[in-house]
Design a protein around this motif. Structure first.
Motif, short mmCIF file in Angstrom:
data_model
loop_
_atom_site.label_atom_id
_atom_site.label_comp_id
_atom_site.label_asym_id
_atom_site.label_seq_id
_atom_site.Cartn_x
_atom_site.Cartn_y
_atom_site.Cartn_z
N CYS A 60 -1.83 1.07 1.08
CA CYS A 60 -1.45 -0.27 1.55
C CYS A 60 -0.27 -0.81 0.75
CB CYS A 60 -2.64 -1.21 1.44
SG CYS A 60 -3.94 -0.90 2.65
N ARG A 61 -0.29 -0.61 -0.54
CA ARG A 61 0.82 -1.08 -1.38
C ARG A 61 2.11 -0.37 -1.00
NH1 ARG A 61 -1.62 -4.07 -5.44
NH2 ARG A 61 0.33 -4.23 -6.57
N GLU A 62 2.03 0.93 -0.69
CA GLU A 62 3.21 1.67 -0.26
C GLU A 62 3.73 1.17 1.09
OE1 GLU A 62 2.35 5.99 -2.44
OE2 GLU A 62 1.97 5.75 -0.29
N THR A 63 2.82 0.75 1.95
CA THR A 63 3.23 0.25 3.27
C THR A 63 4.02 -1.05 3.14
OG1 THR A 63 1.33 1.30 4.35
CG2 THR A 63 2.36 -0.55 5.52
N LEU A 64 3.62 -1.90 2.22
CA LEU A 64 4.30 -3.19 2.06
C LEU A 64 5.56 -3.11 1.21
CD1 LEU A 64 1.51 -5.90 1.60
CD2 LEU A 64 2.86 -5.38 3.64
N ARG A 65 5.76 -2.01 0.48
CA ARG A 65 6.88 -1.95 -0.45
C ARG A 65 8.23 -2.19 0.21
NH1 ARG A 65 8.02 -3.99 -4.40
NH2 ARG A 65 5.87 -3.48 -5.02
N PRO A 66 8.57 -1.55 1.34
CA PRO A 66 9.88 -1.83 1.96
C PRO A 66 10.04 -3.29 2.37
CG PRO A 66 8.96 0.20 2.83
CD PRO A 66 7.87 -0.46 2.05
#
Length: 231
Positions: A60-66
């Motif tokens: 989830c954190r990787e999904t929001l990073r961009p």
């Protein structure tokens, strides 16, 4: 009250391996999931976001990073209550293998009675997620006004259970809801009821921008005849 944009995390390495990841650490986005996440800022372009809230899990954190990189001032908050369901002893096992478990029929047909061995029940999962959304709705509205929009990145079963709650559906019907990886589900909350604006949407989202004059033009009422759509 606020409008909530629910984003399911992008496709993960566990998704492509056919594994029920649960809360297993180290599960990241795969190559396709990374591309899905990279496209999210453009899909949400023009939608003012008051806050971003995420499950604590890596995917989830990787999904929001961009999205966070594209909006440097957007605050990020971690919310444990929207963490993945605790599948207990089922975590890390192949879905094809779990299909033969007697409990799977209950999970599919009567999820309100399902409790995972060594984990939590699906009722507990829904209750904590709904409580989290209620609390965040109140917080976002208090800080940013009743027309505020915020984004929350979570997991498939969590989002499906929140949709069931928003529609007033029993949890036993939530398996009829489907949300793709990195899809957007949007719910507008009002004082007396909620409105499902998008469900598992993987396309263009400009209609979620606040209307001129604030609110959705309905005053919290359902639009008779379906409404005219977004200009």
């Amino acid at each position: 009250m606020a409008t909530l944009i629910l984003v399911r995390h992008g496709r993960s390495t566990a998704n492509t391996a056919g594994v029920l990841a649960g809360r297993t650490p180290g599960v990241s986005l795969d190559e396709h999931g990374t591309a899905q996440a990279a496209a999210l800022p453009a899909r949400l372009d023009g939608i003012p976001l008051a806050a971003a809230v995420t499950s604590p899990l890596q995917r989830c954190r990787e999904t929001l990073r961009p999205l966070l990189d594209a909006r440097p001032g957007l605050p990020l908050h971690t919310e444990e209550r929207i963490n993945e369901c605790d599948y207990g002893d089922w975590s890390g096992r192949k879905l094809a293998e779990l299909a033969d478990e007697p409990l799977m029929e209950t999970v599919q047909q009567h999820p309100s009675a399902a409790a995972f061995p060594g984990g939590e029940s699906m009722r507990a999962m829904q209750n904590r997620a709904v409580d989290a959304v209620r609390d965040w709705n109140a917080r976002v509205e208090a800080e940013h006004g009743e027309d505020a929009v915020y984004v929350m990145c979570s997991h498939g079963d969590i989002i499906k259970s929140l949709v069931a709650d928003a529609l007033g559906l029993h949890l036993d019907l939530f398996q009829r809801v489907h949300v793709e990886p990195c899809s957007v589900t949007a719910v507008r909350y009002t004082r007396l009821r909620s409105f499902l604006l998008r469900l598992g949407d993987t396309g263009e989202l400009s209609a979620l921008k606040p209307r001129d004059g604030g609110g959705d033009g309905t005053g919290g009422a359902g639009t008779v005849g379906g409404g005219t759509g977004t200009p």
